[in-house]
Design a protein around this motif. Sequence first.
Motif, PDB file in Angstrom:
ATOM      1  N   ASN A  64      23.066 -34.838  -4.462  1.00 46.35           N
ATOM      2  CA  ASN A  64      24.000 -34.039  -3.659  1.00 46.35           C
ATOM      3  C   ASN A  64      23.350 -32.850  -2.937  1.00 46.35           C
ATOM      4  O   ASN A  64      24.056 -31.963  -2.461  1.00 46.35           O
ATOM      5  CB  ASN A  64      25.188 -33.540  -4.494  1.00 46.35           C
ATOM      6  CG  ASN A  64      26.239 -34.612  -4.649  1.00 46.35           C
ATOM      7  OD1 ASN A  64      26.504 -35.375  -3.720  1.00 46.35           O
ATOM      8  ND2 ASN A  64      26.826 -34.690  -5.824  1.00 46.35           N
ATOM      9  N   LYS A  65      22.034 -32.840  -2.857  1.00 50.89           N
ATOM     10  CA  LYS A  65      21.325 -31.774  -2.134  1.00 50.89           C
ATOM     11  C   LYS A  65      20.897 -32.296  -0.765  1.00 50.89           C
ATOM     12  O   LYS A  65      20.608 -33.474  -0.586  1.00 50.89           O
ATOM     13  CB  LYS A  65      20.068 -31.350  -2.900  1.00 50.89           C
ATOM     14  CG  LYS A  65      20.320 -30.791  -4.278  1.00 50.89           C
ATOM     15  CD  LYS A  65      20.729 -29.358  -4.205  1.00 50.89           C
ATOM     16  CE  LYS A  65      20.821 -28.598  -5.473  1.00 50.89           C
ATOM     17  NZ  LYS A  65      21.330 -29.091  -6.657  1.00 50.89           N
ATOM     18  N   VAL A  66      20.843 -31.413   0.219  1.00 52.51           N
ATOM     19  CA  VAL A  66      20.335 -31.756   1.544  1.00 52.51           C
ATOM     20  C   VAL A  66      18.810 -31.684   1.496  1.00 52.51           C
ATOM     21  O   VAL A  66      18.241 -30.673   1.056  1.00 52.51           O
ATOM     22  CB  VAL A  66      20.898 -30.808   2.625  1.00 52.51           C
ATOM     23  CG1 VAL A  66      20.254 -31.084   3.974  1.00 52.51           C
ATOM     24  CG2 VAL A  66      22.414 -30.962   2.710  1.00 52.51           C
ATOM     25  N   LYS A 127      22.097 -35.624   3.073  1.00 52.76           N
ATOM     26  CA  LYS A 127      22.432 -35.405   1.662  1.00 52.76           C
ATOM     27  C   LYS A 127      21.939 -36.591   0.833  1.00 52.76           C
ATOM     28  O   LYS A 127      22.267 -37.737   1.103  1.00 52.76           O
ATOM     29  CB  LYS A 127      23.932 -35.233   1.479  1.00 52.76           C
ATOM     30  CG  LYS A 127      24.260 -34.809   0.041  1.00 52.76           C
ATOM     31  CD  LYS A 127      25.708 -34.759  -0.372  1.00 52.76           C
ATOM     32  CE  LYS A 127      26.711 -34.407   0.638  1.00 52.76           C
ATOM     33  NZ  LYS A 127      28.068 -34.355   0.075  1.00 52.76           N
TER      34      LYS A 127
END
Length: 150
Positions: A64-66, A127
């Motif tokens: 869920n991180k860019v 993402k």
Amino acid sequence: MKRVVVLFFLNVLFLGLLELKAQVKVHKDLRTKTWNIIGLRYDKELSPGKWGSVYPAPLKSLHNKVIELPGYMIPTKVGAKFTEFMFSIVPVESCPYCGTGDIPAMLQVKTSKSIAITDKPIKLKGKFIINDSGNDQSEFFLVDAVLILQ
């Protein structure tokens, strides 16, 4: 007899040169620290006869991180522009399923704006999602991806 032997060796030499030309050009992979973390995933026997993927903590921390990744487009269908494709540290010619080479780190990309096919390296930002549902889809996705370097 000498003529036959000379012709034979010339033929072997010619075929050898053709084979060398037909080999896939070796590409430098686009491995980065982030690609190395994605590559940490491994399979493990969770119980007798039941195998599953293991996602070490550094890999889980990307969920869920860019992130930004350099890589090569690997089309999964025919076309000139794509909103979904596989993305790898090596080009399609080096993929064991499409050409030659070892199994590379890959993930599935989903974009809102289509990207023209290219065999040149590109850089994407999106993402990162770990799909641990066990379904037949890819394990790793880059969603809402945008092209930041071509």
